[in-house]
Design an enzyme around this catalytic site. Sequence first.
Site, mmCIF file in Angstrom:
data_model
loop_
_atom_site.group_PDB
_atom_site.id
_atom_site.type_symbol
_atom_site.label_atom_id
_atom_site.label_comp_id
_atom_site.label_asym_id
_atom_site.label_seq_id
_atom_site.Cartn_x
_atom_site.Cartn_y
_atom_site.Cartn_z
ATOM 1 N N CYS A 52 -15.722 0.796 -0.261
ATOM 2 C CA CYS A 52 -14.591 1.893 -0.295
ATOM 3 C C CYS A 52 -15.177 3.187 -0.832
ATOM 4 O O CYS A 52 -14.648 4.252 -0.732
ATOM 5 C CB CYS A 52 -13.512 1.630 -0.878
ATOM 6 S SG CYS A 52 -12.535 -0.278 0.122
ATOM 7 N N ASP A 84 -9.514 -5.015 -2.897
ATOM 8 C CA ASP A 84 -8.757 -5.753 -3.099
ATOM 9 C C ASP A 84 -9.505 -6.642 -1.831
ATOM 10 O O ASP A 84 -8.783 -7.550 -1.787
ATOM 11 C CB ASP A 84 -7.821 -4.882 -2.411
ATOM 12 C CG ASP A 84 -6.628 -4.263 -3.690
ATOM 13 O OD1 ASP A 84 -7.280 -4.119 -4.699
ATOM 14 O OD2 ASP A 84 -5.606 -3.940 -4.040
ATOM 15 N N CYS A 125 -11.247 2.930 -3.230
ATOM 16 C CA CYS A 125 -9.997 2.001 -3.438
ATOM 17 C C CYS A 125 -9.001 2.116 -4.323
ATOM 18 O O CYS A 125 -8.426 2.534 -5.222
ATOM 19 C CB CYS A 125 -10.978 0.479 -3.836
ATOM 20 S SG CYS A 125 -9.957 -0.714 -3.497
ATOM 21 N N ASP A 126 -7.900 1.294 -4.212
ATOM 22 C CA ASP A 126 -6.273 0.969 -4.056
ATOM 23 C C ASP A 126 -6.409 1.849 -5.521
ATOM 24 O O ASP A 126 -5.418 2.482 -5.796
ATOM 25 C CB ASP A 126 -5.827 0.290 -3.710
ATOM 26 C CG ASP A 126 -6.085 -0.397 -2.290
ATOM 27 O OD1 ASP A 126 -6.796 0.225 -1.092
ATOM 28 O OD2 ASP A 126 -5.318 -1.562 -1.949
ATOM 29 N N LYS A 127 -6.673 0.684 -6.824
ATOM 30 C CA LYS A 127 -6.345 1.295 -7.547
ATOM 31 C C LYS A 127 -6.585 2.385 -9.003
ATOM 32 O O LYS A 127 -6.118 2.394 -9.783
ATOM 33 C CB LYS A 127 -5.737 -1.066 -8.781
ATOM 34 C CG LYS A 127 -5.139 -1.255 -7.653
ATOM 35 C CD LYS A 127 -4.123 -1.399 -7.708
ATOM 36 C CE LYS A 127 -3.693 -2.649 -6.589
ATOM 37 N NZ LYS A 127 -4.368 -3.105 -4.943
ATOM 38 N N CYS A 197 -10.106 1.054 3.369
ATOM 39 C CA CYS A 197 -9.759 0.708 4.298
ATOM 40 C C CYS A 197 -8.855 1.091 5.132
ATOM 41 O O CYS A 197 -8.365 2.402 4.585
ATOM 42 C CB CYS A 197 -9.665 -0.472 4.178
ATOM 43 S SG CYS A 197 -9.530 -1.761 2.940
ATOM 44 N N GLU A 447 -1.940 -9.259 -4.118
ATOM 45 C CA GLU A 447 -1.862 -8.924 -3.045
ATOM 46 C C GLU A 447 -1.740 -10.146 -2.081
ATOM 47 O O GLU A 447 -2.242 -11.114 -2.026
ATOM 48 C CB GLU A 447 -2.546 -7.726 -2.396
ATOM 49 C CG GLU A 447 -2.298 -6.325 -2.712
ATOM 50 C CD GLU A 447 -3.422 -5.247 -2.189
ATOM 51 O OE1 GLU A 447 -3.611 -5.577 -1.561
ATOM 52 O OE2 GLU A 447 -2.236 -3.860 -2.458
ATOM 53 N N SER A 473 -0.392 -6.482 0.712
ATOM 54 C CA SER A 473 -1.308 -5.196 0.982
ATOM 55 C C SER A 473 -1.493 -3.926 1.736
ATOM 56 O O SER A 473 0.039 -4.425 3.079
ATOM 57 C CB SER A 473 -2.921 -5.772 1.600
ATOM 58 O OG SER A 473 -3.477 -4.660 2.291
#
Length: 559
Positions: A52, A84, A125-127, A197, A447, A473
């Site tokens: 990511c 994640d 990436c997500d966070k 992702c 998640e 997720s």
Amino acid sequence: MSSDLKRHSRTITDGRTRAGARAMLKAIGFTDEDLAKPIIGIANTWIETMPCNINLRALAARVKEGVRAAGGTPMEFNTVAISDGVTMGTEGMKASLISRDLIADSIELMGRGYMFDAIIALVACDKTIPGAAMGLTRLNIPGFLLYGGSIAPGHWRGKEVTIQHVYEAIGAVAAGKMTDEELKEIEDAACPGPGACGGQYTANTMATVMEIIGLSPIGTAAVPAADPRKDSVGYRAGQLIMDVLQRDLKPRDILTRAAFENAIASVALTGGSTNAVLHLLALAREAGVPLTLDDFDAISRRTPLCCDLMPSGKYSAIHVDQAGGIQVIAKRLVDGGFAHGDAITVTGRTLAQEAADAVETPGQDVIRPLDNPIKPTGGLLVLRGNLAPEGSVVKLFGYERTYHRGPARVFDSEEAAMAAIVGGEIRPDDIVVIRYEGPRGGPGMREMLGVTSAIVGAGLGQSVSLITDGRFSGATRGVMIGHVAPEAARGGPLAIVREGDEIEINLDERRVDLLLSEEEIADRLLAWQPPAPRFEWGAMARYSALVSSASEGAVLVTP
């Protein structure tokens, strides 16, 4: 306009008393000429533990070239990033949500320590996306986010596959519907290179949110990570930050109530991740903007779902770019009256002005027209009831059943539930309950893509529901209800559910209820004893002690 573009960094670089600081900076290679210019922090979330963020080091180099060309001096620094996808289904996932606040803290501390005049945060990436946005909002100096871009989908036996398909294949193998050899083939094909992702999972949801809310330049996020155009995106972002500094446009100037409503509408219209609820609640708190769970439900009710994107749709995130980008999403929102077109963005233009420049690819069906939505309301629903007095969240695409009554299958951890699913112990019509996985109880609110994908992979996605005080997720699909609040570790009703209890889920009425009398529920709650904390010291223990409810964004609060 600001007449002094070095109004912060002068404290570090100027005057006789700062000779020591200049000497140290010259040891790195900075010159007097460099230090006379505005200092631009490049907050990088590059890390060598996931695809990511792996391209962010190269992207930062292009950003810095743009900063220098526009008359600034860039100084790059790094922060943490937890994958994640890599940590999913393990104790490591507990670090993910916790990292959001650590990222915010680190960017805030670097900004206060080095007194940058402006900051660009490189995220993926997500966070890293909400964490960086929270940090910039605390500092409230000119700045914005730049997204590293989505990964391309892989290809397996003539179809596109993403990380979602890997996790669903694990469940299919456990159910005897796929071989280990086929799983290995999907594993080898699903992630062909750099980027976050590849569906409208959390990273791409939050990247969309940041463009629509105005904290990222529109037209930058949808460009895939490995696309050669990303170099130009980075260079132009470096130039733009100098313009933002000149205009003295700060995050809190952008993050108005209208901007947050626009962001929520973008999640609804694209079928985005439920994690956006947590992150927007947390960001609103930093910005001082009142926002509640009920706002998400109200906006989703009036916003159509128009994007045919994974995990429930057929297209990956790079198809948004091919369809015309997030500008087309902005245009749908503005044209339909679902967004406030007069909201300002970091470019200095309004959302309506940015949307007006959208160039939609003829014949594309990734982002549907307003007169032909996938369904007339958005994908986010907020449920309440005696199991979730403070609320819970579910994401729907439109094919899911809206009513389910069934027996509770109760597990006190994600691992216990996963073992039951892959062991063939879950039956059609069961309602899987996973508790003590909330912000405090986990801690970290893991998640559960492994669990939800195993349910789908086992062929139970249409007949089994899941309820948890953890989270999901963005790749999760089906009737999966998360963020149940109060969580079990706080003595929420989820804590007193017993194996075999009847639970009723009514999505049309926005309710999730334990079918027991009020007296029985009260008696059970009175007898309940909180479990011992899972961590007694360190970051996990501190987070567990200070974190708020998921209904408030799972933010850290002052004790």
